[in-house]
Motif scaffolding. Structure first.
Motif, PDB file in Angstrom:
ATOM      1  N   TYR A  33       0.835  -1.206   0.000  1.00  0.00           N
ATOM      2  CA  TYR A  33       0.000   0.000   0.000  1.00  0.00           C
ATOM      3  C   TYR A  33       0.874   1.262   0.000  1.00  0.00           C
ATOM      4  O   TYR A  33       0.600   2.215  -0.735  1.00  0.00           O
ATOM      5  CB  TYR A  33      -0.928  -0.006   1.226  1.00  0.00           C
ATOM      6  N   ILE A  34       1.925   1.246   0.800  1.00  0.00           N
ATOM      7  CA  ILE A  34       2.831   2.398   0.873  1.00  0.00           C
ATOM      8  C   ILE A  34       3.396   2.725  -0.511  1.00  0.00           C
ATOM      9  O   ILE A  34       3.495   3.886  -0.903  1.00  0.00           O
ATOM     10  CB  ILE A  34       3.983   2.122   1.864  1.00  0.00           C
ATOM     11  N   PHE A  35       3.749   1.665  -1.264  1.00  0.00           N
ATOM     12  CA  PHE A  35       4.388   1.869  -2.565  1.00  0.00           C
ATOM     13  C   PHE A  35       3.406   1.768  -3.740  1.00  0.00           C
ATOM     14  O   PHE A  35       3.821   1.775  -4.899  1.00  0.00           O
ATOM     15  CB  PHE A  35       5.552   0.888  -2.727  1.00  0.00           C
ATOM     16  N   ASN A  36       2.116   1.658  -3.406  1.00  0.00           N
ATOM     17  CA  ASN A  36       1.062   1.710  -4.412  1.00  0.00           C
ATOM     18  C   ASN A  36       1.242   0.650  -5.510  1.00  0.00           C
ATOM     19  O   ASN A  36       1.213   0.956  -6.712  1.00  0.00           O
ATOM     20  CB  ASN A  36       0.990   3.112  -5.038  1.00  0.00           C
ATOM     21  N   VAL A  37       1.473  -0.580  -5.088  1.00  0.00           N
ATOM     22  CA  VAL A  37       1.591  -1.680  -6.055  1.00  0.00           C
ATOM     23  C   VAL A  37       0.588  -2.776  -5.709  1.00  0.00           C
ATOM     24  O   VAL A  37       0.193  -2.937  -4.549  1.00  0.00           O
ATOM     25  CB  VAL A  37       3.016  -2.267  -6.093  1.00  0.00           C
ATOM     26  N   LYS A  38       0.178  -3.521  -6.732  1.00  0.00           N
ATOM     27  CA  LYS A  38      -0.765  -4.611  -6.553  1.00  0.00           C
ATOM     28  C   LYS A  38      -0.033  -5.918  -6.290  1.00  0.00           C
ATOM     29  O   LYS A  38       1.116  -6.106  -6.722  1.00  0.00           O
ATOM     30  CB  LYS A  38      -1.626  -4.773  -7.805  1.00  0.00           C
ATOM     31  N   LYS A  39      -0.699  -6.832  -5.608  1.00  0.00           N
ATOM     32  CA  LYS A  39      -0.101  -8.142  -5.343  1.00  0.00           C
ATOM     33  C   LYS A  39       0.235  -8.862  -6.648  1.00  0.00           C
ATOM     34  O   LYS A  39       1.268  -9.535  -6.739  1.00  0.00           O
ATOM     35  CB  LYS A  39      -1.023  -9.006  -4.489  1.00  0.00           C
ATOM     36  N   SER A  40      -0.603  -8.709  -7.659  1.00  0.00           N
ATOM     37  CA  SER A  40      -0.340  -9.384  -8.944  1.00  0.00           C
ATOM     38  C   SER A  40       0.972  -8.893  -9.565  1.00  0.00           C
ATOM     39  O   SER A  40       1.739  -9.681 -10.135  1.00  0.00           O
ATOM     40  CB  SER A  40      -1.500  -9.150  -9.912  1.00  0.00           C
ATOM     41  N   ASP A  41       1.249  -7.581  -9.437  1.00  0.00           N
ATOM     42  CA  ASP A  41       2.513  -7.040  -9.955  1.00  0.00           C
ATOM     43  C   ASP A  41       3.699  -7.581  -9.158  1.00  0.00           C
ATOM     44  O   ASP A  41       4.752  -7.894  -9.720  1.00  0.00           O
ATOM     45  CB  ASP A  41       2.499  -5.506  -9.878  1.00  0.00           C
ATOM     46  N   VAL A  42       3.511  -7.688  -7.849  1.00  0.00           N
ATOM     47  CA  VAL A  42       4.561  -8.223  -6.979  1.00  0.00           C
ATOM     48  C   VAL A  42       4.845  -9.673  -7.315  1.00  0.00           C
ATOM     49  O   VAL A  42       6.002 -10.113  -7.379  1.00  0.00           O
ATOM     50  CB  VAL A  42       4.162  -8.062  -5.495  1.00  0.00           C
ATOM     51  N   SER A 100       8.162 -14.028  -9.584  1.00  0.00           N
ATOM     52  CA  SER A 100       8.375 -15.100 -10.550  1.00  0.00           C
ATOM     53  C   SER A 100       9.662 -14.880 -11.343  1.00  0.00           C
ATOM     54  O   SER A 100      10.418 -15.825 -11.599  1.00  0.00           O
ATOM     55  CB  SER A 100       7.173 -15.175 -11.501  1.00  0.00           C
ATOM     56  N   ARG A 101       9.942 -13.623 -11.689  1.00  0.00           N
ATOM     57  CA  ARG A 101      11.164 -13.318 -12.441  1.00  0.00           C
ATOM     58  C   ARG A 101      12.399 -13.493 -11.563  1.00  0.00           C
ATOM     59  O   ARG A 101      13.410 -14.061 -12.007  1.00  0.00           O
ATOM     60  CB  ARG A 101      11.086 -11.871 -12.964  1.00  0.00           C
ATOM     61  N   LEU A 102      12.324 -13.030 -10.323  1.00  0.00           N
ATOM     62  CA  LEU A 102      13.476 -13.153  -9.424  1.00  0.00           C
ATOM     63  C   LEU A 102      13.767 -14.609  -9.081  1.00  0.00           C
ATOM     64  O   LEU A 102      14.923 -14.975  -8.824  1.00  0.00           O
ATOM     65  CB  LEU A 102      13.244 -12.345  -8.145  1.00  0.00           C
ATOM     66  N   ASN A 103      12.748 -15.430  -9.080  1.00  0.00           N
ATOM     67  CA  ASN A 103      12.950 -16.843  -8.754  1.00  0.00           C
ATOM     68  C   ASN A 103      13.834 -17.547  -9.784  1.00  0.00           C
ATOM     69  O   ASN A 103      14.474 -18.553  -9.475  1.00  0.00           O
ATOM     70  CB  ASN A 103      11.609 -17.557  -8.618  1.00  0.00           C
ATOM     71  N   LYS A 104      13.876 -17.022 -10.993  1.00  0.00           N
ATOM     72  CA  LYS A 104      14.782 -17.586 -12.004  1.00  0.00           C
ATOM     73  C   LYS A 104      16.232 -17.333 -11.614  1.00  0.00           C
ATOM     74  O   LYS A 104      17.112 -18.155 -11.884  1.00  0.00           O
ATOM     75  CB  LYS A 104      14.479 -16.982 -13.376  1.00  0.00           C
TER      76      LYS A 104
END
Length: 332
Positions: A118-127, A132-136
């Motif tokens: 909420y602080i950074f105004n991002v959605k869970k889907s974006d996170v 998923s990308r970092l897991n690579k």
């Protein structure tokens, strides 16, 4: 790209989704050739000498390197961070709080992450897309960890790449490319075995030369507890971002950490444990619990301002390794 400093591993998936370049202040501090300058800045500004060098180093980095935004972990890490962030605010630095709840209940972890998003105004889907990308990249870090146990990667390489996963050196794409090249080089080496296999538990060391020194006396650190946790090695078992940060052992109680430590000691056939603690840190008290709960020999070493091993610590480590060799019947 906006830069944001972090005082320890935080949900960088949220920060990256918000368009930030994440910078772990610890990594800047400890790898600098003039790291003492950061400590001096803090002490000149009033930080007491009887305070952890890491806290002073983080402050010095923020001031000297012009860091304008910082995420401070106010629960689940250093007990002095709360005061540190208050001083940073005094200096005009924008500070965002994050907490790993002491309750260690999934619903509380979820609330903490939701508040952070909420602080950074991002959605869970974006996170989740970023996760998923970092897991690579984390897949490659698991490979480095395995290559360390197999005898192709050194203990220092294990430490360096795993600890760097707290911020992926500020660019996970470049970090991924570098890892692929390093793994290729590791696999082309001759396999090296050591008489003694060691675990290193506790916060990452001020003295980076401990890894090469241990190998010079016939012992190898094949498990770096906290550094490995920075890489989230069990990400395949975590169904989402909430589960991932609930499963992360470092911020929670020592009993929770010990479950994974015991598992790795057994799987890696560890002969002995180095428990590192930082001077003036409350975690030093945990050594009492560690020694009562683990059934392998343990040596506690303490770091302060020096970024290399002193003569006394070298002697203690050498005696510890000799004792482990005697136990295994390898010394005559």
């Amino acid at each position: 790209m906006k830069k944001i400093g972090i005082t320890t591993t935080v949900p960088q998936e949220v920060l990256i989704a918000a368009g930030y370049k994440v910078i772990d202040l610890n990594n800047i501090f400890v790898t600098s050739n003039s790291y003492m300058e950061y400590i001096d800045i803090a002490e000149k500004d009033g930080f007491p000498k009887s305070m952890c060098a890491w806290i002073k180093g983080l402050y010095g980095v923020c001031v000297k390197e012009g860091i304008e935004e910082v995420v401070g972990v106010i629960e689940g890490d250093c007990s002095n961070t709360r005061a540190l962030v208050e001083v940073l605010r005094l200096k005009g630095i924008m500070v965002y709080p994050f907490a790993y709840p002491n309750s260690h209940r999934l619903e509380d972890v979820k609330k903490s992450l939701d508040d952070f998003m909420y602080i950074f105004n991002v959605k869970k889907s974006d996170v989740e897309d970023v996760r998923s990308r970092l897991n690579k990249v984390r897949e490659l870090l698991i490979e480095v960890d395995n290559l360390t146990v197999e005898g192709y990667a050194t203990g220092f390489e294990n430490h360096l790449y795993l600890v760097s996963s707290s911020d992926f050196n500020g660019d996970y794409i470049e970090f991924e490319a570098m890892l692929r090249q390093k793994i290729k080089e590791m696999k082309e080496r001759e396999r090296r075995e050591y008489d003694v296999k060691l675990a290193y538990i506790g916060v990452p060391p001020m003295m980076g030369d401990i890894y090469d020194y241990m190998e010079s006396i016939g012992a190898k650190i094949v498990y770096n507890e906290v550094q490995r946790e920075f890489s989230f090695p069990r990400f395949k078992e975590n169904k989402d971002i909430y589960d991932q940060y609930y499963d992360y052992t470092y911020p929670y109680d020592i009993e929770f950490r010990l479950k994974e430590i015991k598992k790795q000691i057994k799987e890696r056939k560890i002969d002995g444990v180095i428990h590192y603690t930082q001077a003036f840190c409350y975690r030093g008290i945990e050594d009492i619990i560690v020694k009562s709960k683990l059934d392998v020999p343990i040596i506690n070493i303490e770091g302060d301002k020096l970024n290399e091993l002193d003569a006394r610590t070298k002697l203690r480590l050498e005696a510890f390794v000799d004792m482990l060799k005697d136990r295994k019947g390898w010394r005559r």
